[in-house]
Structures are given as C-alpha cells and as structure tokens.
Scaffold this motif. Structure first.
Motif, PDB file in Angstrom:
ATOM      1  N   ILE A 174       0.858  -1.187   0.000  1.00 27.01           N
ATOM      2  CA  ILE A 174       0.000   0.000   0.000  1.00 27.01           C
ATOM      3  C   ILE A 174       0.894   1.237   0.000  1.00 27.01           C
ATOM      4  CG2 ILE A 174      -1.735   1.280   1.314  1.00 27.01           C
ATOM      5  CD1 ILE A 174      -2.878  -1.374   2.211  1.00 27.01           C
ATOM      6  N   LEU A 175       0.656   2.107  -0.966  1.00 29.68           N
ATOM      7  CA  LEU A 175       1.464   3.321  -1.126  1.00 29.68           C
ATOM      8  C   LEU A 175       0.552   4.535  -1.016  1.00 29.68           C
ATOM      9  CD1 LEU A 175       3.264   1.043  -2.452  1.00 29.68           C
ATOM     10  CD2 LEU A 175       3.967   2.740  -4.112  1.00 29.68           C
ATOM     11  N   ASP A 176       0.506   5.120   0.162  1.00 29.19           N
ATOM     12  CA  ASP A 176      -0.278   6.341   0.338  1.00 29.19           C
ATOM     13  C   ASP A 176       0.695   7.523   0.330  1.00 29.19           C
ATOM     14  OD1 ASP A 176      -1.678   8.549   1.172  1.00 29.19           O
ATOM     15  OD2 ASP A 176      -2.850   7.484   2.688  1.00 29.19           O
ATOM     16  N   PRO A 177       0.665   8.342  -0.737  1.00 29.27           N
ATOM     17  CA  PRO A 177       1.637   9.437  -0.835  1.00 29.27           C
ATOM     18  C   PRO A 177       1.569  10.411   0.338  1.00 29.27           C
ATOM     19  CG  PRO A 177       0.585   9.059  -2.953  1.00 29.27           C
ATOM     20  CD  PRO A 177      -0.174   8.240  -1.936  1.00 29.27           C
ATOM     21  N   GLU A 178       0.482  10.417   1.083  1.00 25.47           N
ATOM     22  CA  GLU A 178       0.430  11.336   2.230  1.00 25.47           C
ATOM     23  C   GLU A 178       1.461  10.968   3.298  1.00 25.47           C
ATOM     24  OE1 GLU A 178      -3.838  13.509   1.914  1.00 25.47           O
ATOM     25  OE2 GLU A 178      -3.733  11.906   3.399  1.00 25.47           O
ATOM     26  N   CYS A 179       1.984   9.738   3.224  1.00 24.73           N
ATOM     27  CA  CYS A 179       3.061   9.369   4.162  1.00 24.73           C
ATOM     28  C   CYS A 179       4.290  10.255   3.958  1.00 24.73           C
ATOM     29  CB  CYS A 179       3.456   7.897   3.980  1.00 24.73           C
ATOM     30  SG  CYS A 179       2.204   6.767   4.601  1.00 24.73           S
ATOM     31  N   VAL A 231       8.834  18.369  -3.743  1.00 24.27           N
ATOM     32  CA  VAL A 231       8.509  17.712  -2.462  1.00 24.27           C
ATOM     33  C   VAL A 231       9.314  18.367  -1.344  1.00 24.27           C
ATOM     34  CG1 VAL A 231       8.531  15.537  -1.176  1.00 24.27           C
ATOM     35  CG2 VAL A 231       8.008  15.516  -3.621  1.00 24.27           C
ATOM     36  N   LEU A 232      10.566  18.680  -1.639  1.00 21.93           N
ATOM     37  CA  LEU A 232      11.407  19.292  -0.599  1.00 21.93           C
ATOM     38  C   LEU A 232      10.889  20.672  -0.203  1.00 21.93           C
ATOM     39  CD1 LEU A 232      15.061  18.386  -1.598  1.00 21.93           C
ATOM     40  CD2 LEU A 232      13.925  17.849   0.555  1.00 21.93           C
ATOM     41  N   SER A 233      10.397  21.439  -1.192  1.00 19.59           N
ATOM     42  CA  SER A 233       9.991  22.798  -0.847  1.00 19.59           C
ATOM     43  C   SER A 233       8.565  22.874  -0.312  1.00 19.59           C
ATOM     44  CB  SER A 233      10.172  23.743  -2.045  1.00 19.59           C
ATOM     45  OG  SER A 233       9.299  23.360  -3.065  1.00 19.59           O
ATOM     46  N   ASP A 234       7.730  21.893  -0.623  1.00 22.59           N
ATOM     47  CA  ASP A 234       6.366  21.901  -0.068  1.00 22.59           C
ATOM     48  C   ASP A 234       5.940  20.466   0.212  1.00 22.59           C
ATOM     49  OD1 ASP A 234       3.745  22.114   0.616  1.00 22.59           O
ATOM     50  OD2 ASP A 234       3.054  22.933  -1.315  1.00 22.59           O
ATOM     51  N   ARG A 235       6.120  20.068   1.471  1.00 24.09           N
ATOM     52  CA  ARG A 235       5.862  18.668   1.827  1.00 24.09           C
ATOM     53  C   ARG A 235       4.384  18.281   1.670  1.00 24.09           C
ATOM     54  NH1 ARG A 235       9.747  18.261   2.284  1.00 24.09           N
ATOM     55  NH2 ARG A 235      10.939  17.624   4.102  1.00 24.09           N
ATOM     56  N   LYS A 236       3.504  19.269   1.610  1.00 26.20           N
ATOM     57  CA  LYS A 236       2.074  18.951   1.512  1.00 26.20           C
ATOM     58  C   LYS A 236       1.586  18.942   0.053  1.00 26.20           C
ATOM     59  CE  LYS A 236       1.116  18.278   5.795  1.00 26.20           C
ATOM     60  NZ  LYS A 236       1.281  19.123   6.921  1.00 26.20           N
ATOM     61  N   ALA A 240       3.080  16.147  -6.142  1.00 23.04           N
ATOM     62  CA  ALA A 240       4.531  15.930  -6.196  1.00 23.04           C
ATOM     63  C   ALA A 240       4.893  14.690  -5.380  1.00 23.04           C
ATOM     64  CB  ALA A 240       5.271  17.155  -5.673  1.00 23.04           C
ATOM     65  N   ALA A 241       4.275  14.545  -4.220  1.00 23.50           N
ATOM     66  CA  ALA A 241       4.552  13.374  -3.372  1.00 23.50           C
ATOM     67  C   ALA A 241       4.174  12.084  -4.106  1.00 23.50           C
ATOM     68  CB  ALA A 241       3.781  13.490  -2.061  1.00 23.50           C
TER      69      ALA A 241
END
Ligand code: NZQ
Ligand code: ZN
Length: 386
Positions: A174-179, A231-236, A240-241
């Motif tokens: 299971i790959l949830d990008p919110e991780c 991803v580095l500049s905006d983790r949310k 991108a995630a």
C-alpha cells in the motif's frame, strides 16, 4: 536486447486514504505479525490507521527495526514468529522495515542452518519458501515494496549484504503518498537520490539496442529531477509526493532492467561505507557514483553522453568535456537536494578505503556490468571522492 523473463505479482494499492484497505488483503484467519521501525509510524498516525483497519485480526507486534536493519534484530523477530506461530507478516515503514520483514519471512521457515546463509549465496539458491508478507510503505526510496530483494547488516562482523528471492515478494504493498508529508528533508533527499541511482545501475551501462528501456529510465530520472525539489519545498504537495513515490517504486521493480545489462557496483561499494560508518544508504551512493562515472568513463562513454544530452541538454564540446559536464550536473543535483558527495564531508578516515579495498581483494568479487571492476578500481573510485 537480451532475452528476458519478467513476472511481478506484487499488487500495488496506490493513493490517498488507502491504508484502511490493508484489511481486505490479509486472510481473515491469519495470525499477523506487524513489524515496524523506531516509532515514526506512531508519531505520524500510520500505526493508528493500520491498527484500526486490523482491529478484528489476531495481531502481534514487533517494533524497533533499525534503519539498515540488523541481522541480530531480525533473528529476535524470527524467534517471535516461531513462538507465536505467525502465518502472515505486515511490514509498516520504510525500506529497512520491509527488507527486515523479508528476511524474517524466509528465515522463519529456513531449516538448513543460519538464515545469514541467504546473504552468502544471494538467496536465489537457498531460499525455498517464506511466510507471506505485505507492506504499508511510508518512505519512497528503495523499491523494496515491489521487489524480492532485502539488505541486512550483521553488526557482529560489520557486514551489509543483500539477498533476493521471488519467495519474499510482497503479496501487496500500500502506497499512500500522504506518508511523504511527515518525512524530514533528509529522508526525502535520500529517497530521491536512492531511486535516481537505482535507475543508473540499470541504465548507465552499455548499449544493447533497448530504446524503450532507456526512455523509461530517462523518464524516471527526469521525473525525480522535477518532482524531488517540489517535495522538498512543499511537503504537503500531494501531486509531487505521489509522483515521487511512484517513481521510486518504478525505479526498482524490475521493469527497467528487462533485457539490459546491470551494474550495481555503486551499491556494492556504498554498502561497505554504511557497514563501516553507518552512513545513510543514499548518501553512500551519492559519494560513490560520481567516482564510478569518472573511472568508468570509457566503458560507459556512450551511455554517459546519452544521459548528459537527454537529461541535461549537454550537446557541445568534446566527448571528455561532455562526460565531465554530465558528472558535474549529477553532483550538482545531489548537492542541490542537500546531499554531499565527498568522503571528507562524512568524516570518513582515509584508511577506510584500504579496509574496503581489502575486502574486495579477499572475496575476489569483480563488480560492474562487465565484471571488470576489481579491488584496484574500487580503490581508484573511492580515492576520486577524497
Ligand atoms: O524507523 P522509523 O522510526 O520508522 O523511522 C524511519 C527511519 O528513521 C523514518 N521514516 C520512515 N517513514 C517515515 C519516517 N519518518 C517520518 N515519516 C515517515 N513517513 O525514516 C528513517 C529511514 O528509514 P529506512 O527504512 O531506513 O529508509 P529507506 O527506505 O531509505 O531504507 C533504507 C534501507 O533499504 C536498503 C538500504 O540498504 C537500507 O538498508 N535498500 C533496499 C533495497 C531493496 N530492498 O531493494 C534497495 C536499496 O538499494 C537499498 O539498498
Ligand atoms: Zn539503493
């Protein structure tokens, strides 16, 4: 292109709010061992999501798996699996937890001695069965969620070694990008660089007329270069995630390796740096890879030129100038995500080079896509990074 056979049975469940689906993937009557690392899953809420989804299951837990997982810890888990008569393993974490769980899954059913034997023979010949396992991946990097490989470190002898077997392919991941939202910068950078170098190991070799595999590889590299910094500049940034996460999986699920030569020398040398100094896996790759490109610039010439042109638009100058520019761009990219590429930046004493070189001399192993990197070239590659 070489002949090949390819089968990847891992079911991928990808996307937002997918962790609860774990309950549909595990047999209802299974006794499940939930394996995890140092506790990040408790801080991020992933643990609660998994526990909630599995509230009706018979669940036992094993936490404390280290980054660069230890054989000694896996052996404790194997004892627990046997004592509790576990019949399904669920890894919740990054590559280290997934890898350790693979070792545990095969080790628990191994009857012919010490499971460390897997590492000595690379698994393919001596892993004959394993308990079924699944994964909830919390860190995009290794591709372990969709491959049959595992890397484990024996602390007693400072050896970090890998094995691979189809028996330890996860049933599902299971790959949830919110991780990704909760990852520190350091782990995002590690994930980007690890995935990037996985592509290199399967791409930067020699031409066998495989334009499709080349373009898949280049597509992953370009995506990592574009999405990693977002991803580095905006983790949310969910999109991108998601793109970062899927790139990391695609980089090492075997698809870009079909029909082409593979290298893996950077990984083999990098593992030694982790074994002796505990340096994060991806950082060891960022150190070794530019040296590899430099020392193997003749063997890898055509592919380095292709990489330089297609990924970085380098199309002027002599071959040597273009190769130097491609190496410089690669170093700049690693440094731009915050990863140093020189040995002294990690306080590695110079005598480590001799220790590593002597290990390769004793084992007689030759590395690289042509099996022509001996201990003397390993030394040159590492000295290039001083
Ligand atoms: O241990 P916890 O507390 O869970 O914390 C971890 C760990 O400290 C933390 N973390 C994971 N997900 C998180 C999080 N922190 C916040 N939010 C989250 N969502 O990150 C730290 C590093 O985790 P780890 O699992 O060690 O990292 P990674 O996924 O990079 O795995 C590295 C290991 O995989 C091996 C490496 O050698 C290394 O041992 N590799 C495995 C491969 C394979 N199976 O195919 C291939 C690779 O080349 C690599 O060798
Ligand atoms: Zn790697």
């Amino acid at each position: 292109m070489y002949n090949f056979e390819y089968k990847n049975p891992v079911k991928i469940i990808f996307g937002k709010e997918t962790i609860s689906k774990v309950a549909d993937e595990i047999p209802k009557d299974a006794k499940v061992l939930l394996t995890y690392g140092g506790g990040s899953i408790k801080r991020t809420g992933v643990y609660d999501q998994v526990k909630n989804a599995l509230k009706d299951f018979n669940l036992v837990e094993f936490g404390g798996i280290e980054p660069n997982p230890h054989y000694e810890t896996c052996m404790k888990a194997i004892e627990l699996v046997k004592a509790e008569e576990i019949d399904f393993l669920l890894a919740v974490g990054g590559g280290s937890v997934v890898d350790a769980t693979k070792f545990i899954a095969a080790g628990a059913l191994y009857e012919n001695g010490d499971p460390w034997d897997f590492m000595e023979k690379r698994g393919i010949v001596n892993v004959e069965k394993a308990l079924p396992l699944g994964a909830v991946l919390t860190l995009p990097a290794t591709g372990s969620e969709m491959n049959g490989n595992a890397v484990v470190t024996k602390m007693a002898t400072q050896e970090k070694k890998a094995f691979g077997s189809p028996f330890v392919l996860p049933q599902f991941s299971i790959l949830d990008p919110e991780c990704v939202f909760t990852l520190p910068d350091k782990q995002v950078a590690n994930g980007v660089v690890d995935a990037f170098v996985h592509v290199f190991e399967q791409y930067l070799t020699f031409d066998v007329n495989s334009p499709l595999q080349d373009r898949w590889a280049e597509g992953i590299l370009t995506t990592l270069i574009e999405e990693g910094p977002k991803v580095l500049s905006d983790r949310k940034d969910y999109q991108a995630a998601a793109n970062f996460m899927w790139s990391a999986t695609m980089a090492l699920n075997g698809i870009i390796a079909v029909g082409v030569p593979q290298d893996w020398a950077t990984h083999m040398i990098g593992h030694e740096l982790t074994a002796y100094h505990g340096i994060d896996h991806a950082r060891t790759l960022a150190i070794v890879l530019p040296g590899m490109m430099h020392i193997k610039r003749h063997n890898k010439k055509d592919k380095i030129l292709q990489y330089g042109e297609r990924i970085w638009g380098i199309n002027a100058g002599t071959d040597d100038e273009r190769i130097d520019a491609a190496i410089a761009k690669t170093v700049d990219f690693f440094e731009s995500v915050g990863i140093s590429t020189k040995l002294p930046d990690y306080d590695v004493p110079v005598d480590t080079i001799a220790k590593i070189t002597s290990r390769f001399e004793k084992s007689g192993i030759k590395l690289g896509e042509k099996g022509d990197i001996d201990f003397k070239e390993v030394e040159e590659i590492l000295k290039d990074r001083l």
